[in-house]
Design a protein around this motif. Structure first.
Motif, PDB file in Angstrom:
ATOM      1  N   ASN A 235      27.389  54.466  25.696  1.00 21.45           N
ATOM      2  CA  ASN A 235      27.065  53.267  25.736  1.00 21.45           C
ATOM      3  C   ASN A 235      28.339  52.006  25.093  1.00 21.45           C
ATOM      4  N   THR A 236      28.688  51.233  26.075  1.00 16.49           N
ATOM      5  CA  THR A 236      29.639  50.161  25.974  1.00 16.49           C
ATOM      6  C   THR A 236      28.689  48.219  25.421  1.00 16.49           C
ATOM      7  N   GLY A 237      30.190  47.926  24.974  1.00 20.18           N
ATOM      8  CA  GLY A 237      29.539  47.096  24.130  1.00 20.18           C
ATOM      9  C   GLY A 237      29.416  45.562  24.911  1.00 20.18           C
ATOM     10  N   CYS A 238      30.440  45.825  26.105  1.00 16.80           N
ATOM     11  CA  CYS A 238      30.333  44.654  27.091  1.00 16.80           C
ATOM     12  C   CYS A 238      29.301  43.802  27.425  1.00 16.80           C
ATOM     13  N   LEU A 239      28.131  43.805  27.140  1.00 18.63           N
ATOM     14  CA  LEU A 239      26.996  43.892  27.449  1.00 18.63           C
ATOM     15  C   LEU A 239      26.564  42.049  26.518  1.00 18.63           C
ATOM     16  N   ALA A 240      26.756  43.100  25.167  1.00 25.45           N
ATOM     17  CA  ALA A 240      26.990  42.564  23.379  1.00 25.45           C
ATOM     18  C   ALA A 240      27.768  41.234  23.551  1.00 25.45           C
ATOM     19  N   LEU A 241      29.257  41.774  24.213  1.00 24.09           N
ATOM     20  CA  LEU A 241      29.838  40.701  23.581  1.00 24.09           C
ATOM     21  C   LEU A 241      30.450  39.645  24.709  1.00 24.09           C
ATOM     22  N   ALA A 242      29.619  39.644  25.836  1.00 23.61           N
ATOM     23  CA  ALA A 242      29.743  38.833  27.037  1.00 23.61           C
ATOM     24  C   ALA A 242      28.410  37.770  26.445  1.00 23.61           C
ATOM     25  N   GLN A 305      26.148  39.904  37.983  1.00 25.46           N
ATOM     26  CA  GLN A 305      25.905  41.309  37.808  1.00 25.46           C
ATOM     27  C   GLN A 305      25.835  42.679  36.941  1.00 25.46           C
ATOM     28  N   TYR A 306      24.846  43.300  36.798  1.00 25.86           N
ATOM     29  CA  TYR A 306      25.244  44.333  36.207  1.00 25.86           C
ATOM     30  C   TYR A 306      25.420  45.278  36.856  1.00 25.86           C
ATOM     31  N   ASP A 307      26.705  45.956  36.615  1.00 27.25           N
ATOM     32  CA  ASP A 307      27.490  47.129  37.140  1.00 27.25           C
ATOM     33  C   ASP A 307      27.738  47.935  35.657  1.00 27.25           C
ATOM     34  N   THR A 308      28.728  49.403  35.968  1.00 29.37           N
ATOM     35  CA  THR A 308      29.015  50.386  34.759  1.00 29.37           C
ATOM     36  C   THR A 308      30.203  49.562  34.058  1.00 29.37           C
ATOM     37  N   HIS A 309      30.739  50.031  33.051  1.00 26.61           N
ATOM     38  CA  HIS A 309      31.868  50.451  32.208  1.00 26.61           C
ATOM     39  C   HIS A 309      33.040  50.894  33.705  1.00 26.61           C
ATOM     40  N   PHE A 310      34.493  49.983  33.176  1.00 28.48           N
ATOM     41  CA  PHE A 310      35.098  50.920  34.563  1.00 28.48           C
ATOM     42  C   PHE A 310      35.373  51.528  33.769  1.00 28.48           C
ATOM     43  N   GLU A 311      36.519  52.267  33.522  1.00 28.80           N
ATOM     44  CA  GLU A 311      36.606  53.297  33.075  1.00 28.80           C
ATOM     45  C   GLU A 311      36.143  54.587  32.332  1.00 28.80           C
ATOM     46  N   SER A 312      34.727  54.401  32.236  1.00 26.11           N
ATOM     47  CA  SER A 312      33.829  55.519  31.735  1.00 26.11           C
ATOM     48  C   SER A 312      32.960  55.865  32.645  1.00 26.11           C
ATOM     49  N   GLY A 313      32.691  54.402  33.702  1.00 27.49           N
ATOM     50  CA  GLY A 313      31.650  54.503  34.595  1.00 27.49           C
ATOM     51  C   GLY A 313      30.312  54.942  34.038  1.00 27.49           C
ATOM     52  N   GLU A 352      36.437  45.049  43.403  1.00 27.51           N
ATOM     53  CA  GLU A 352      37.492  46.502  43.816  1.00 27.51           C
ATOM     54  C   GLU A 352      37.375  47.583  42.522  1.00 27.51           C
ATOM     55  N   ASP A 353      36.667  49.071  42.693  1.00 27.58           N
ATOM     56  CA  ASP A 353      35.901  49.638  42.054  1.00 27.58           C
ATOM     57  C   ASP A 353      36.636  50.743  41.336  1.00 27.58           C
ATOM     58  N   ASN A 354      37.736  50.138  41.517  1.00 24.06           N
ATOM     59  CA  ASN A 354      39.348  51.054  40.859  1.00 24.06           C
ATOM     60  C   ASN A 354      39.881  49.797  39.764  1.00 24.06           C
ATOM     61  N   LEU A 355      38.778  48.939  39.540  1.00 27.38           N
ATOM     62  CA  LEU A 355      39.571  47.776  38.489  1.00 27.38           C
ATOM     63  C   LEU A 355      38.264  47.229  37.650  1.00 27.38           C
ATOM     64  N   CYS A 356      38.558  47.429  35.899  1.00 30.46           N
ATOM     65  CA  CYS A 356      37.515  46.447  35.484  1.00 30.46           C
ATOM     66  C   CYS A 356      36.714  45.338  36.515  1.00 30.46           C
ATOM     67  N   ARG A 357      35.659  44.769  36.057  1.00 23.28           N
ATOM     68  CA  ARG A 357      34.621  44.702  37.086  1.00 23.28           C
ATOM     69  C   ARG A 357      34.411  43.634  37.614  1.00 23.28           C
ATOM     70  N   THR A 358      34.892  42.394  36.329  1.00 29.20           N
ATOM     71  CA  THR A 358      35.385  40.943  36.648  1.00 29.20           C
ATOM     72  C   THR A 358      36.370  40.748  36.808  1.00 29.20           C
ATOM     73  N   GLN A 359      37.280  40.352  38.384  1.00 32.49           N
ATOM     74  CA  GLN A 359      38.100  40.461  38.756  1.00 32.49           C
ATOM     75  C   GLN A 359      38.768  38.647  39.638  1.00 32.49           C
ATOM     76  N   VAL A 360      39.732  38.887  39.455  1.00 35.40           N
ATOM     77  CA  VAL A 360      39.954  37.010  39.387  1.00 35.40           C
ATOM     78  C   VAL A 360      41.655  37.056  39.400  1.00 35.40           C
TER      79      VAL A 360
END
Length: 396
Positions: A235-242, A305-313, A352-360
């Motif tokens: 799993n990943t820490g993205c949700l926790a860190l956010a 919205q929730y998505d997968t972690h980019f590098e690992s999917g 874009e699906d080939n980048l990390c999920r939040t993109q600005v």
């Protein structure tokens, strides 16, 4: 609270000086939010901000006589408040020159009431931020990720310059807490892919395990070597860190301590930790840049919205939309000797699906965009809402 101390030449009539002083201070502090100390310097240096109001000319010798006692309290910076009357400015310039000769720092505060109000507000904000940073315990959970070869911090510099302390915590201790942490199911009202929904309970276990470490070590902030979780717990820490960042506890990804120091400073000054992201594309001719990462503080976005972690999917990443408008991009180095701060505009969000999920996509000045290709401070930078470069640079 700001305290105002006064020095006045005995050659001037006290009653006249007092009348002019009251009028002047009412212009600087229209809400009356200051503590008037007068000529009693016995507790000088004990407030968030101490101002020395040089009321008249001829007060230079009085200041020189007070200086040894103030130096004995470790005070190295002096703010001299001056009016345009009674040779106040002339005396302040002489005092500031003397301070510089002694290797000390200072500033003469002089100008219109509006300028002085703004300048004092800035100094109060910075003084309050410095107080918040002092004594902060910074958790380093695991070491910086192996690819962050330029993103380490100097513990002595962190203590000397911020008054904070790095606390190393082994990754194994976090894994032990994750194994026994409670899990929460994904909210049924939240749309998400089935694999993300299945990962959600494990992501909440990571959050609750980190809560335990924050409490145990009395952390005010932390960074996490999060990629180790991919293999250790799937799993990943993205949700926790956010979540931690939204709650005002700065938390950086990948064990990046300089990024975390930047977020700490931002939080202390502005109340927002900022979005830790890395540049993905740069157009140095227009200054347009694409930043992306898989975690963004929930309190910085208009929707997510929730998505997968980019590098690992796998795991739970955050795809958020940030408000368009003014932003500041900020970063300090690990020795706090160098920083980058540039103001710009957030033009739009994309996906874009080939980048990390939040993109600005931001637009900076071309010379600021060029910094990333010639002399960057690592890859991660912090995106803050609003234009706050002057405030950041004042603290640093």
């Amino acid at each position: 609270m700001t305290a105002v101390y006064t020095i006045t030449s005995g050659l001037h009539d006290e009653q006249s000086v007092a009348r002019l002083s009251d009028q002047f201070l009412q212009g600087v502090f229209p809400e009356g939010e200051y503590e008037f100390k007068g000529a009693d310097f016995s507790d000088f240096g004990s407030h968030e901000l101490d101002l020395i109001y040089v009321r008249t000319g001829g007060a230079e010798g009085i200041f020189k006589g007070l200086l040894p006692e103030m130096l004995s309290r470790g005070i190295e910076r002096y703010y001299l408040l001056t009016s345009g009357k009674s040779n106040s400015l002339a005396a302040s310039l002489e005092i500031l020159s003397y301070l510089r000769q002694q290797g000390l720092k200072g500033e003469v505060l002089h100008g219109s009431p509006e300028y002085l109000q703004e300048r004092v507000h800035t100094l109060e904000t910075v003084a309050s931020a410095r107080k918040k940073l002092r004594g902060t315990r910074i958790g380093v959970i695991g070491q910086p990720s192996d690819w962050l070869i330029a993103s380490h911090a100097d513990p002595m510099a962190v203590t000397d310059k911020l008054g904070a302390r790095l606390v190393e915590i082994p990754m194994e201790e976090l894994l032990q807490e994750i194994a026994k942490a409670p899990a929460e199911n994904a909210p049924s009202s939240e749309p998400m892919a089935d694999n993300v929904r299945r990962s959600y309970p494990g992501a909440t276990q990571i959050y609750h395990a980190l809560e335990k470490l924050v409490a145990r070590y009395e952390l005010g902030t932390f960074t996490l070597r999060c990629f180790d979780l991919l293999t250790a717990v799937g799993n990943t820490g993205c949700l926790a860190l956010a979540s931690f960042n939204a709650d005002g506890i700065p938390a950086s990804c990948e064990g990046d301590v300089p990024a975390l120091l930047s977020m700490m400073i931002a939080q202390a000054l502005t109340g927002v930790t900022g979005f830790q992201a890395n540049p993905s594309r740069i157009d140095v001719e227009t200054g347009e840049m694409l930043f992306a990462h898989c975690t963004v503080p929930f309190n910085m976005v208009t929707s997510w919205q929730y998505d997968t972690h980019f590098e690992s999917g796998i795991g739970v990443g955050i795809h958020g939309n940030l408000p368009e408008g003014p932003v500041t991009v900020f970063k300090v180095d690990g020795k706090l000797n160098r920083h980058f701060a540039a103001e710009g505009e957030l033009l739009y969000n994309q996906y874009e699906d080939n980048l990390c999920r939040t993109q600005v996509v931001l637009r900076l000045q071309p010379e600021d965009a060029r910094y990333f290709l010639t002399n960057p401070i690592g890859n991660h930078h912090i995106i803050l809402p609003g234009h706050c470069k002057a405030l950041l640079e004042e603290l640093l």
